[in-house]
Write a protein that holds these residues in place. Structure first.
Motif, PDB file in Angstrom:
ATOM      1  N   UNK A  11       7.820  17.582   7.081  1.00  0.00           N
ATOM      2  CA  UNK A  11       8.188  18.773   7.842  1.00  0.00           C
ATOM      3  C   UNK A  11       9.496  19.302   7.268  1.00  0.00           C
ATOM      4  N   UNK A  12       9.569  20.589   6.999  1.00  0.00           N
ATOM      5  CA  UNK A  12      10.778  21.179   6.452  1.00  0.00           C
ATOM      6  C   UNK A  12      10.767  22.675   6.710  1.00  0.00           C
ATOM      7  N   UNK A  15       4.521  20.611   5.676  1.00  0.00           N
ATOM      8  CA  UNK A  15       3.640  20.798   6.826  1.00  0.00           C
ATOM      9  C   UNK A  15       4.334  21.733   7.806  1.00  0.00           C
ATOM     10  N   UNK A  16       3.651  22.814   8.164  1.00  0.00           N
ATOM     11  CA  UNK A  16       4.152  23.748   9.167  1.00  0.00           C
ATOM     12  C   UNK A  16       3.061  23.921  10.207  1.00  0.00           C
ATOM     13  N   UNK A  17       3.270  23.321  11.375  1.00  0.00           N
ATOM     14  CA  UNK A  17       2.283  23.350  12.449  1.00  0.00           C
ATOM     15  C   UNK A  17       0.950  22.816  11.936  1.00  0.00           C
ATOM     16  N   UNK A  18      -0.113  23.611  11.970  1.00  0.00           N
ATOM     17  CA  UNK A  18      -1.443  23.134  11.563  1.00  0.00           C
ATOM     18  C   UNK A  18      -1.713  23.294  10.071  1.00  0.00           C
ATOM     19  N   UNK A  19      -0.732  23.738   9.313  1.00  0.00           N
ATOM     20  CA  UNK A  19      -0.934  24.089   7.909  1.00  0.00           C
ATOM     21  C   UNK A  19      -0.102  23.207   6.980  1.00  0.00           C
ATOM     22  N   UNK A  60      -5.816  23.596   5.823  1.00  0.00           N
ATOM     23  CA  UNK A  60      -5.908  23.529   7.282  1.00  0.00           C
ATOM     24  C   UNK A  60      -7.372  23.430   7.673  1.00  0.00           C
ATOM     25  N   UNK A  61      -7.609  23.244   8.944  1.00  0.00           N
ATOM     26  CA  UNK A  61      -8.973  23.276   9.471  1.00  0.00           C
ATOM     27  C   UNK A  61      -9.526  24.693   9.326  1.00  0.00           C
TER      28      UNK A  61
END
Length: 189
Positions: A4-5, A145-149, A165-166
């Motif tokens: 996460x960044x 990683x940013x939220x779901x992506x 992502x999904x």
């Protein structure tokens, strides 16, 4: 597992594409976890792991006829991205028997590439990311990683970005790209 960044990377000396486009790509994600993931990766190909100093950094690996990008998240977590999962999985499964490593294919994650003069601004706005690192070689990649992506900075002849992502999240992102005047192209190979 991904890093996460709020900071992101851009390749220096690589031009932006002349038009804003996006395309669905056929890349697969395989996560590796366990206390011996770095030894495991080194056992696949004799190499130095000098790149493994910055979480999110990745380099391209070539094993005979199979290639993949290996993203370093920690001493116990790696993410592999490849278009050749069917060839890579048997190699990983066989080698993992000798190490404390779990191999986790992520078939639920799909891939989308986008590029163009507005790509960096879109990325910063959409994912609240800020440029903070300059990559000097095209074989280097950087992912966060940013939220779901899971978002990756990459380059070939031009700077481009990859998002994993999904399917439902990528469908939303595709619409946001269209709304931002990006043009869809035919699926990538």
């Amino acid at each position: 597992m991904a890093i996460q960044s709020v900071f992101f990377a851009r390749h220096q000396g690589v031009n932006s594409a002349s038009s804003n486009t996006f395309v669905s790509a056929h890349e697969q994600v395989i996560d590796l976890g366990g206390s011996e993931v770095l030894l495991f990766l080194k056992s696949l190909r004799d190499c130095t792991l000098n790149w493994a100093k910055q979480p999110g950094m990745a380099v391209r690996y070539q094993l005979d006829t199979v290639s993949f990008d290996a993203f370093f998240f920690s001493d116990s977590a790696l993410r592999l991205v490849t278009t050749q999962a069917d060839k890579l999985m048997p190699i990983l499964n066989s080698a993992s028997e000798r190490f404390d490593v779990d191999v986790l294919p992520r078939p639920e994650l799909q891939s989308l590439h986008f590029k163009g003069p507005a790509a960096c601004d879109f990325l910063q706005h959409q994912f609240s990311l800020f440029s903070g690192m300059a990559l000097g070689r095209v074989e280097q990649h950087y992912g966060v990683q940013r939220n779901d992506y899971f978002v990756v900075a990459s380059a070939a002849e031009q700077q481009f970005y990859r998002v994993f992502a999904r399917s439902s999240a990528l469908d939303t992102l595709k619409q946001q790209l269209v709304d931002a005047h990006f043009n869809p192209k035919a699926d990538a190979a």
